[in-house]
Structure formats: structure tokens, C-alpha cells
Motif scaffolding. Sequence first.
Motif, mmCIF file in Angstrom:
data_model
loop_
_atom_site.group_PDB
_atom_site.id
_atom_site.type_symbol
_atom_site.label_atom_id
_atom_site.label_comp_id
_atom_site.label_asym_id
_atom_site.label_seq_id
_atom_site.Cartn_x
_atom_site.Cartn_y
_atom_site.Cartn_z
ATOM 1 N N ASN A 137 -23.767 -61.236 -101.767
ATOM 2 C CA ASN A 137 -24.546 -60.640 -102.856
ATOM 3 C C ASN A 137 -26.004 -60.630 -102.439
ATOM 4 O OD1 ASN A 137 -25.824 -63.044 -104.999
ATOM 5 N ND2 ASN A 137 -24.521 -63.641 -103.295
ATOM 6 N N ALA A 138 -26.720 -59.620 -102.876
ATOM 7 C CA ALA A 138 -28.088 -59.392 -102.398
ATOM 8 C C ALA A 138 -28.977 -58.995 -103.557
ATOM 9 C CB ALA A 138 -28.101 -58.305 -101.321
ATOM 10 N N ASP A 139 -30.256 -59.316 -103.423
ATOM 11 C CA ASP A 139 -31.230 -58.941 -104.449
ATOM 12 C C ASP A 139 -32.630 -59.196 -103.893
ATOM 13 O OD1 ASP A 139 -32.153 -57.941 -106.779
ATOM 14 O OD2 ASP A 139 -31.584 -59.629 -108.044
ATOM 15 N N GLY A 140 -33.628 -58.746 -104.637
ATOM 16 C CA GLY A 140 -35.022 -58.947 -104.275
ATOM 17 C C GLY A 140 -35.725 -59.833 -105.284
ATOM 18 N N HIS A 141 -36.767 -60.510 -104.834
ATOM 19 C CA HIS A 141 -37.530 -61.426 -105.690
ATOM 20 C C HIS A 141 -39.012 -61.290 -105.370
ATOM 21 C CE1 HIS A 141 -38.811 -64.984 -107.867
ATOM 22 N NE2 HIS A 141 -39.358 -65.450 -106.754
ATOM 23 N N ILE A 142 -39.821 -61.112 -106.393
ATOM 24 C CA ILE A 142 -41.273 -61.019 -106.243
ATOM 25 C C ILE A 142 -41.860 -62.408 -106.451
ATOM 26 C CG2 ILE A 142 -43.387 -59.947 -107.082
ATOM 27 C CD1 ILE A 142 -41.765 -57.604 -108.052
ATOM 28 N N PHE A 143 -42.572 -62.909 -105.448
ATOM 29 C CA PHE A 143 -43.174 -64.237 -105.537
ATOM 30 C C PHE A 143 -44.402 -64.208 -106.442
ATOM 31 C CE2 PHE A 143 -40.869 -64.898 -101.511
ATOM 32 C CZ PHE A 143 -40.253 -66.103 -101.817
ATOM 33 N N ASP A 144 -44.597 -65.298 -107.156
ATOM 34 C CA ASP A 144 -45.772 -65.452 -108.012
ATOM 35 C C ASP A 144 -46.905 -66.092 -107.212
ATOM 36 O OD1 ASP A 144 -44.286 -64.435 -110.150
ATOM 37 O OD2 ASP A 144 -43.489 -66.415 -110.629
ATOM 38 N N VAL A 145 -47.215 -65.483 -106.073
ATOM 39 C CA VAL A 145 -48.223 -66.018 -105.166
ATOM 40 C C VAL A 145 -49.078 -64.858 -104.668
ATOM 41 C CG1 VAL A 145 -48.635 -67.285 -103.023
ATOM 42 C CG2 VAL A 145 -46.679 -67.877 -104.455
ATOM 43 N N ARG A 146 -50.397 -65.061 -104.618
ATOM 44 C CA ARG A 146 -51.306 -64.056 -104.085
ATOM 45 C C ARG A 146 -51.355 -64.193 -102.568
ATOM 46 N NH1 ARG A 146 -56.287 -64.364 -104.991
ATOM 47 N NH2 ARG A 146 -56.840 -62.216 -105.464
ATOM 48 N N VAL A 147 -51.046 -63.085 -101.869
ATOM 49 C CA VAL A 147 -50.974 -63.066 -100.411
ATOM 50 C C VAL A 147 -51.859 -61.938 -99.890
ATOM 51 C CG1 VAL A 147 -49.456 -62.668 -98.435
ATOM 52 C CG2 VAL A 147 -48.684 -64.087 -100.333
ATOM 53 N N GLU A 148 -52.562 -62.201 -98.806
ATOM 54 C CA GLU A 148 -53.384 -61.176 -98.154
ATOM 55 C C GLU A 148 -52.570 -60.549 -97.029
ATOM 56 O OE1 GLU A 148 -57.696 -60.642 -95.878
ATOM 57 O OE2 GLU A 148 -57.021 -62.609 -96.594
ATOM 58 N N PHE A 149 -52.272 -59.257 -97.165
ATOM 59 C CA PHE A 149 -51.458 -58.546 -96.186
ATOM 60 C C PHE A 149 -52.308 -58.168 -94.968
ATOM 61 C CE2 PHE A 149 -49.325 -57.852 -100.253
ATOM 62 C CZ PHE A 149 -48.040 -58.256 -99.931
ATOM 63 N N PRO A 150 -51.673 -57.789 -93.858
ATOM 64 C CA PRO A 150 -52.445 -57.445 -92.647
ATOM 65 C C PRO A 150 -53.452 -56.330 -92.845
ATOM 66 C CG PRO A 150 -50.138 -57.814 -92.088
ATOM 67 C CD PRO A 150 -50.227 -57.849 -93.587
ATOM 68 N N ASP A 151 -53.212 -55.402 -93.777
ATOM 69 C CA ASP A 151 -54.169 -54.312 -94.000
ATOM 70 C C ASP A 151 -55.321 -54.714 -94.904
ATOM 71 O OD1 ASP A 151 -52.788 -54.579 -96.341
ATOM 72 O OD2 ASP A 151 -52.126 -52.492 -96.474
ATOM 73 N N GLY A 152 -55.403 -55.981 -95.294
ATOM 74 C CA GLY A 152 -56.488 -56.455 -96.134
ATOM 75 C C GLY A 152 -56.201 -56.426 -97.615
ATOM 76 N N PRO A 176 -46.050 -60.651 -102.558
ATOM 77 C CA PRO A 176 -44.999 -60.168 -101.650
ATOM 78 C C PRO A 176 -43.632 -60.233 -102.310
ATOM 79 C CG PRO A 176 -45.604 -62.400 -101.083
ATOM 80 C CD PRO A 176 -46.548 -61.971 -102.181
ATOM 81 N N ILE A 177 -42.721 -59.499 -101.742
ATOM 82 C CA ILE A 177 -41.354 -59.452 -102.257
ATOM 83 C C ILE A 177 -40.400 -59.913 -101.170
ATOM 84 C CG2 ILE A 177 -40.984 -57.028 -101.610
ATOM 85 C CD1 ILE A 177 -39.384 -56.812 -104.271
ATOM 86 N N LEU A 178 -39.392 -60.646 -101.596
ATOM 87 C CA LEU A 178 -38.382 -61.183 -100.685
ATOM 88 C C LEU A 178 -37.072 -60.439 -100.898
ATOM 89 C CD1 LEU A 178 -37.476 -63.505 -98.695
ATOM 90 C CD2 LEU A 178 -36.730 -64.723 -100.746
ATOM 91 N N ALA A 179 -36.517 -59.881 -99.835
ATOM 92 C CA ALA A 179 -35.181 -59.282 -99.850
ATOM 93 C C ALA A 179 -34.243 -60.251 -99.150
ATOM 94 C CB ALA A 179 -35.174 -57.924 -99.153
ATOM 95 N N TRP A 232 -32.945 -62.817 -94.639
ATOM 96 C CA TRP A 232 -34.032 -62.540 -95.572
ATOM 97 C C TRP A 232 -35.163 -61.862 -94.826
ATOM 98 C CZ3 TRP A 232 -32.686 -67.240 -93.670
ATOM 99 C CH2 TRP A 232 -33.630 -67.928 -92.920
ATOM 100 N N ARG A 233 -35.922 -61.065 -95.566
ATOM 101 C CA ARG A 233 -37.102 -60.367 -95.034
ATOM 102 C C ARG A 233 -38.181 -60.396 -96.096
ATOM 103 N NH1 ARG A 233 -37.694 -57.201 -89.908
ATOM 104 N NH2 ARG A 233 -35.686 -57.480 -88.878
ATOM 105 N N LEU A 234 -39.401 -60.528 -95.663
ATOM 106 C CA LEU A 234 -40.552 -60.546 -96.558
ATOM 107 C C LEU A 234 -41.359 -59.287 -96.333
ATOM 108 C CD1 LEU A 234 -41.683 -62.585 -98.635
ATOM 109 C CD2 LEU A 234 -43.279 -63.339 -96.872
#
Length: 653
Positions: free
Chosen positions: A269-284, A289-292, A305-307
Motif C-alpha cells: 500500500n502506498a500514499d504521500g505525506h506532507i511534513f509539518d516542517v519548513r525546508v529550504e529546497f535547492p532552488d532557494g 516537503p512531501i514523502l512518497a 520512499w522518496r522525498l
Amino acid sequence: MSRLRSSVEIATRLGFKKPRQVLNLAAAADPPVPKIPMPGRGGANGYDAGIERALSKAQWGKVAPLYFGAASPTPSDQVVPAVPIDAANLKMQPFWAAFENAPDKKKREATERAEVARAVADRAEKDGWVNAYCAVAAERGLPIPTVRRWSEACRAFDRADYSAALLPRNHGAAASRKKAYDERLWNWFYKDFGRQEEPAAAECYRRVRDNLAIPNGLAMPSLVTLTRRWETLPRAVRTFLRKGPRATAMTYPHQTRSVAHLRAMDACNADGHIFDVRVEFPDGEIGRPILAAIQDLYSRMIVAWRLGKTESGDLVRLTYFDAIEKFGVFDKVFLDNGRSWMTKELTAGMTHRYRFRKHNALEDFKGVLTLLGIEPIAVKPFHGQSKPIERSFGDFCTEKIARHPLCAGAYTGNSPVTKPENYGSKAIPFAEFQKLVDQQILLHNRQPNRRTEVCRGVLSFEQAFMESWKQTAPRMLAPSQKFLFLLKTEPVTVRKPVGEIELFGNRFTSAAVAELAGQKVIARFDPQHIQRGIRVYRLDGSFVGEAECIEPIGYDDLDAARDHNRAVRAHVKAARDYSEAEARISDAQFRTLNGVTPQPPTRPRPAVTRIIPEAPRGPAALPTANTESVKRLQRMAAAATDQNNERRRTGAA
């Protein structure tokens, strides 16, 4: 004088097991019922109709036919069988049912009364009923009429049933004291209070009183009366009215599903989850972020899993690839009908892919999961109980990841009202958060003593998975099948007349692709390295070939222009040579075969001939213009031939 009946006959009518019970009832009467000798019975004693005062109305109704001819007497020498045990139990079922439903306070009171009644019955066998009443009342400090009433109430029952027979039954008196009120008041209160806005009972009561009871002169019951009546409604009905159908469904017992019949990687079984954390992505950019993730149903281990920044089809496809490359192809996958998880490139070919609406699957190309034989099963949307992976997400969003010490200052809370005081003070770099997620998921899989059906409170998710997976024969991907996951699928049309494919401003072609000009194909490519070329498949999934990217050139690049012209000529020459090689007959043979033979034209003879008069003789005629033009062309042709011959000799040298 009325007829006499023995104690055996009376006991049989009353359902007593022993005639002694009739003697005890007669002695306990006020005044006691005397025994009367029965003539012809060898000195046996009996009772006349005066036994009525020793019996209750129900008991007398059973005994009265013995005295008024409705039933024949039983001979004294005949052994009367006792009432069957089943019949006695059937009679006591209502009493014991009431005893079971009674509160503990009434049960204790009934047990104390039964002890008093048994003490009276034991003493009455020696001293008689009157003395037994007085003695037991004195011993226990109870009024004599109370002891007598309890004893008489259970005298027709077996000693083991005294507690059920003496259960206090005083609810009828309370019900009789209830005041009646107009039913319209309850109807209005029920309609107002039973709304999903969940209004307060006191406010609903006030509206009913002010808007209905007072204007119509109706006696208003108390708020407690109406709320008590509301509580008598079934719990499911009250929940449906105040909280809605979803909350009502939660009151129904859940369904426990077993996985004992499965093995590792049989189903996921598979699903996605959005973390309640502020993250700075490589593009600034700063975001959440979301976890699959994909979880094995048998062991509950998260196998891949992939972020990512968003829950895109590329992120989901690569997550599938990670799981299948490591542990093999699974048979089924349970997921919700999210757009990213049910994207066309993955599930095309399903009969119910379009949000459970059936369509003709033959008109569609085949998705990656469909080609690999994986059956996607869409579960109930917005229902976390349908997917066990939601339980793991609950751990991630609380202590294990979102509130980890490394996320201090970056935690956002799961709603606007749960924001911490240091909200927005920090943003974790994406690479660091990726390492944290990888570490915590591995610890989550290796935590021992998991209380699941397979782990049995001893194993971890990883241990349970490995024990089962080692005993299976996983179906691994072939090298050519990996392109199904690594490259994105996009249906395109091969453009005419060249036979090329255009994607995102780039043009691709090859000899095999050019043969499909005007047809729709599937182009699989790496979105990050699209210039490296694409792989082309037919709609049925068969591989056509690879197509190279046609790079653009500068407008004034003459070398590139010459190379292109040379390639065009080579292309035309190759087509001409191929066509000549395939031809097995000449043009003349072809025309002869079809009956086309050239014939010289025949000039018809005119019917009348006109005589042209002869021109007058004079100087010689000058050459005509046509003759000079022909000679000039012949000289030019000869000169051109000489030049060509000279070029050939020069080139050969």
C-alpha cells in the motif's frame, strides 16, 4: 361442604416439587388453614377451598378447578411426577432477565431478601410459619410484616430462584408520577437540538419555551425531562443527528483484516505525506516537503520512499522503481485515487482508472503498472483506516521526524491553531532533512517488539519482512524494463512528412521512427537529460527504437549547411538505389506486360489538296533563326561536355 384435595394434588397444580411446600403455605396463612381428614384415605389430611387465603391470585387460579369440577382428582396412591426442569427454567427466564438488567444496588437488595426468605423457610419446618416470622424478624431487626411478605412472595419458587423472585420492582411508581406534556414540545426540541451545528440544550429549551409553549399556553416540562428523553434514543441516531453520517459510521465496530495468508511483497500500500516542517529546497524556495512511501502489507515494513517538493508523477514513479528494483515486482498495490498515484503513465489500461468510472481500456495505451502485471486497487478516499501506512505517517508527523531536535524552530504544527511560538524561525536545508528522513525510517523498520499479527510483539518490521521474503521467489526487473520507470511517458504523434517527434522544443527522429509518420506513439525520456535521446514505443507497448535529438544550428554556419545538404542527397540516393534494387523488371517490360506498345502516328490523307504557287526566283535565301539557334545550342553542349571531361581528368589525377 366443598370437596377436599390433598397437598399432593395442590402441589401438582402449583408446580411444586414437594407437597411440603403446600403445608408451609397453609400454616403461614392468617389465620392458618386447618387440615381436614379425608375419608377413605387411610387418615390422610386435605384442604378445602379455604386454602385460597394461603395462595396468591395467580396460584388460586391454578388450584380453583380442583374444587369446582374443572379437573378430576388425582388418586392418592398415584405418584404425581414433578414439573420438568425445562418448564421451570422457562418460567423463571423473565425473572432472571430482569435480575441481570438491574443495577448492582438492586441485586444486592434482592440477595439480602433471599437470605431472609431462606432463613424463614428453614425455621418454619421446625417451629411453624408464625414462629419463624417472629424469630427471623427479631434476629435481623426487620418488621414482621416485611419478613412475611418476602417469604410469601417467593414461596412458589425454588430456593435457588429466590434472588430473582425478590428483586425490587419500584420503577413503575416513578413512571406513574411523570407528568404528561404536549408532544409538540418534544418535536420542536428534537428538531432544534438534533442539528449538526450542535446547539446547546439550554438554548434549544429556551426557544421552544418562548416560541411555542408560552404563546400557546402549554405546560412546559423541565430541561432534564427533555434531555433524559433525548438520551433514550439509540446512540447511533443521536450521533447521526448531531455529528453526521461519517461520525455515525465510526460508531460501528471496525473490521479486522488478517494478513496471515500473504507473504512479503505479495501486496503493498502506498500514499504521500506532507511534513509539518519548513525546508529550504535547492532552488532557494522554502516550503513543506512531501514523502512518497510504499509499505509491504504483510510485514508493515516501508520498502521504498522518496522525498520531493511536490507529489508529482515523477516522484511516485521513481518510488515504485526503488521498491521493485530492490525486492521485486509485487502483485497488488492499495492506494487512494490521488492524481499522482493514479496518473495515466502508471495505470493506463485499467477499466476503472478515471475515478472509478469505467471506460474502454482498449482505446488507451498501457501504463507501467499494467505492463508489469501489477493490479492497482483504489481504496476508500479520505479514510485512513483503509491503508496501514497511515499509522506509520502518524509516527513520522509527531515525535520521530517532525518534532525531532534537528527540526527545532522549523516545526509548523499540523494546523494554524497549533503553531509553536518559534514558528518560522528556521528552515532546514533539504539535504539535511533528507538524511534525517532516511535515518528515522530505517529506525522505524528496525524497532523491535512490534504488536502486529505477524511480528507477535517480538519481531521488528524488517525482521518479519526478511523472514518471509527469503522464502519467496521474487520477480525481478529485466534491464530493458527499467526504462519503464526511469523515463517519463508522453503520448505524441510522429509528424509528417519527415517522420519526426517534437517534445518541449526538441526534435527527434530515426529511420524506424520515420516509418510511423502520422501515427501516435509513446515517447519515454529522462526529463532532466532529454537531449540524450528518447525511446519510442507503440501504443500496445512494443519497442520501436531510439530517436536522436536534432540539434539546431546557426543561421550562418555554412559547414553545417553543407553537411545537411550532403545528408539530404545521401538520403535521396539511398531511397533511389533501394527502389531500383527492388525492381525486378524494366520499364519497357512493365509497359509490354500491361499491353502498352508504342506505335508511330499515322497521318490521315486529306480529301482535297491545295496547290501552293512557286516562289519567284531570286538571290539565295538567308538561314532562318531556328537553324542558327540549334547550332548555337549544339556548340554550348559540346563545350559543356569538354568541361566535364576536363573536371573528371583533374579529379582522377
